[in-house]
Design an enzyme around this catalytic site. Structure first.
Site, PDB file in Angstrom:
ATOM      1  CG  HIS A   1      -4.218  -0.682   5.009  1.00  0.00           C
ATOM      2  ND1 HIS A   1      -3.989   0.061   3.899  1.00  0.00           N
ATOM      3  CD2 HIS A   1      -5.255  -1.487   4.522  1.00  0.00           C
ATOM      4  CE1 HIS A   1      -4.580  -0.433   2.766  1.00  0.00           C
ATOM      5  NE2 HIS A   1      -5.466  -1.258   3.071  1.00  0.00           N
TER       6      HIS A   1
ATOM      7  CG  ASN B   1     -12.332  11.201  -4.776  1.00  0.00           C
ATOM      8  OD1 ASN B   1     -13.070  11.871  -4.796  1.00  0.00           O
ATOM      9  ND2 ASN B   1     -10.983  11.754  -5.222  1.00  0.00           N
TER      10      ASN B   1
ATOM     11  CG  HIS C   1      -6.758   9.303   0.075  1.00  0.00           C
ATOM     12  ND1 HIS C   1      -6.970   8.227  -0.199  1.00  0.00           N
ATOM     13  CD2 HIS C   1      -7.016   9.872  -0.935  1.00  0.00           C
ATOM     14  CE1 HIS C   1      -7.382   7.872  -1.388  1.00  0.00           C
ATOM     15  NE2 HIS C   1      -7.375   9.245  -1.999  1.00  0.00           N
TER      16      HIS C   1
ATOM     17  CB  CYS D   1      -0.964   0.197   1.272  1.00  0.00           C
ATOM     18  SG  CYS D   1      -1.667   1.666   1.390  1.00  0.00           S
TER      19      CYS D   1
ATOM     20  CG  HIS E   1      -4.154   4.238   3.517  1.00  0.00           C
ATOM     21  ND1 HIS E   1      -3.002   3.414   3.864  1.00  0.00           N
ATOM     22  CD2 HIS E   1      -4.377   5.064   4.395  1.00  0.00           C
ATOM     23  CE1 HIS E   1      -2.760   3.712   5.418  1.00  0.00           C
ATOM     24  NE2 HIS E   1      -3.559   4.747   5.350  1.00  0.00           N
TER      25      HIS E   1
ATOM     26  CB  CYS F   1       0.884   1.360   4.183  1.00  0.00           C
ATOM     27  SG  CYS F   1      -0.674   1.019   4.956  1.00  0.00           S
TER      28      CYS F   1
ATOM     29  CG  ASP G   1      -2.613  15.030  -4.357  1.00  0.00           C
ATOM     30  OD1 ASP G   1      -3.394  14.334  -4.192  1.00  0.00           O
ATOM     31  OD2 ASP G   1      -1.949  14.607  -5.705  1.00  0.00           O
TER      32      ASP G   1
ATOM     33  CG  HIS H   1      -8.184  14.690  -2.022  1.00  0.00           C
ATOM     34  ND1 HIS H   1      -7.271  14.695  -2.954  1.00  0.00           N
ATOM     35  CD2 HIS H   1      -8.827  13.528  -2.004  1.00  0.00           C
ATOM     36  CE1 HIS H   1      -7.263  13.406  -3.484  1.00  0.00           C
ATOM     37  NE2 HIS H   1      -8.047  12.713  -2.990  1.00  0.00           N
TER      38      HIS H   1
HETATM   39  P1  AMP Z   1      -7.715   9.490  -5.031  1.00  0.00           P
HETATM   40  O1  AMP Z   1      -7.811   9.617  -6.377  1.00  0.00           O
HETATM   41  O2  AMP Z   1      -8.903  10.123  -4.396  1.00  0.00           O
HETATM   42  O3  AMP Z   1      -7.623   8.155  -4.686  1.00  0.00           O
HETATM   43  O4  AMP Z   1      -6.384  10.407  -4.386  1.00  0.00           O
HETATM   44  C1  AMP Z   1      -5.134   9.805  -4.390  1.00  0.00           C
HETATM   45  C2  AMP Z   1      -4.308  10.852  -4.618  1.00  0.00           C
HETATM   46  O5  AMP Z   1      -3.054  10.618  -4.363  1.00  0.00           O
HETATM   47  C3  AMP Z   1      -4.166  11.636  -5.999  1.00  0.00           C
HETATM   48  O6  AMP Z   1      -4.759  13.142  -5.858  1.00  0.00           O
HETATM   49  C4  AMP Z   1      -2.660  11.628  -6.340  1.00  0.00           C
HETATM   50  O7  AMP Z   1      -2.320  12.772  -7.139  1.00  0.00           O
HETATM   51  C5  AMP Z   1      -2.068  11.235  -4.932  1.00  0.00           C
HETATM   52  N1  AMP Z   1      -0.711  10.514  -4.928  1.00  0.00           N
HETATM   53  C6  AMP Z   1      -0.598   9.658  -5.795  1.00  0.00           C
HETATM   54  N2  AMP Z   1       0.836   9.240  -5.285  1.00  0.00           N
HETATM   55  C7  AMP Z   1       1.271  10.017  -4.479  1.00  0.00           C
HETATM   56  C8  AMP Z   1       2.414  10.292  -3.920  1.00  0.00           C
HETATM   57  N3  AMP Z   1       3.595   9.588  -3.941  1.00  0.00           N
HETATM   58  N4  AMP Z   1       2.851  11.287  -2.839  1.00  0.00           N
HETATM   59  C9  AMP Z   1       1.663  12.061  -2.705  1.00  0.00           C
HETATM   60  N5  AMP Z   1       0.209  12.069  -3.431  1.00  0.00           N
HETATM   61  C10 AMP Z   1       0.328  10.913  -4.160  1.00  0.00           C
END
Ligand code: AMP
Length: 114
Positions: free
Chosen positions: A46, A87, A100, A4, A98, A7, A30, A102
Site C-alpha cells: 500500500h 493521477n 496505480h 483499501c 493506492h 489492497c 480497469d 493506467h
Molecule cells: P483514478 O481515478 O486515477 O484514481 O483511477 C481509479 C480507477 O480505478 C478508475 O479508472 C476506475 O474505473 C478503476 N476502478 C475502480 N474500481 C475498480 C475495480 N473494482 N476494478 C477495476 N478497476 C476499478
C-alpha cells in the site's frame, strides 16, 4: 490495508480481471475502460500516491515499469504505442488512494488529456 480497494484486489479478496502478476505487482483491467486496452498496474504494497514513493522503493518502481512493459507486450499495444497515466491528488481526480498506473492503448489517443 483492509479498507483499501486495491489492497483487497491485490489480496484476491475482491475479484478483478488480472492480466499479469509478479511477486510485488499486479495488473488488472480497469472496470470502466477508457480505451480498448485499459489496465491498471499497482504495487501490492500500500502506497497511497506517487508522492509517497520513497528511496527504499526504487527496486519496486523498476518492477512496476517491467510490469507495464509486460502488459503492453501481452496486450499487443507495444508496437503502435500506448500511454501511462498516474493521477495524483484532487485536481487530477485520483479516486483510489493506492498508487496505480493506467496503461491505455488500442486506439489513437488525443493530447492534451482533459
Ligand atoms: P483514478 O481515478 O486515477 O484514481 O483511477 C481509479 C480507477 O480505478 C478508475 O479508472 C476506475 O474505473 C478503476 N476502478 C475502480 N474500481 C475498480 C475495480 N473494482 N476494478 C477495476 N478497476 C476499478
Amino acid at each position: 490495508m483492509e479498507d483499501c480497494l486495491f489492497c483487497r484486489i491485490a489480496a484476491k479478496k475482491v475479484p478483478a480481471a488480472i492480466v499479469h502478476e509478479t511477486k510485488e505487482t499486479l495488473a488488472f483491467r480497469d472496470i470502466k475502460p477508457e480505451a480498448p486496452v485499459h489496465v491498471l498496474v499497482i504495487p501490492k504494497e500500500h502506497v497511497p500516491s506517487l508522492l509517497h514513493w520513497e528511496p527504499r522503493h526504487s527496486a519496486l518502481i523498476s518492477v512496476i515499469h517491467e510490469t507495464i512493459r509486460a502488459v503492453a507486450r501481452s496486450e499487443g499495444i507495444d508496437e503502435n504505442g500506448f500511454r501511462v497515466v498516474v493521477n495524483s491528488g484532487r485536481d487530477a481526480q485520483q479516486s483510489v488512494s493506492h498508487v496505480h498506473y493506467h496503461v491505455l492503448g488500442g486506439r489513437a489517443l488525443v493530447w492534451p488529456p482533459g
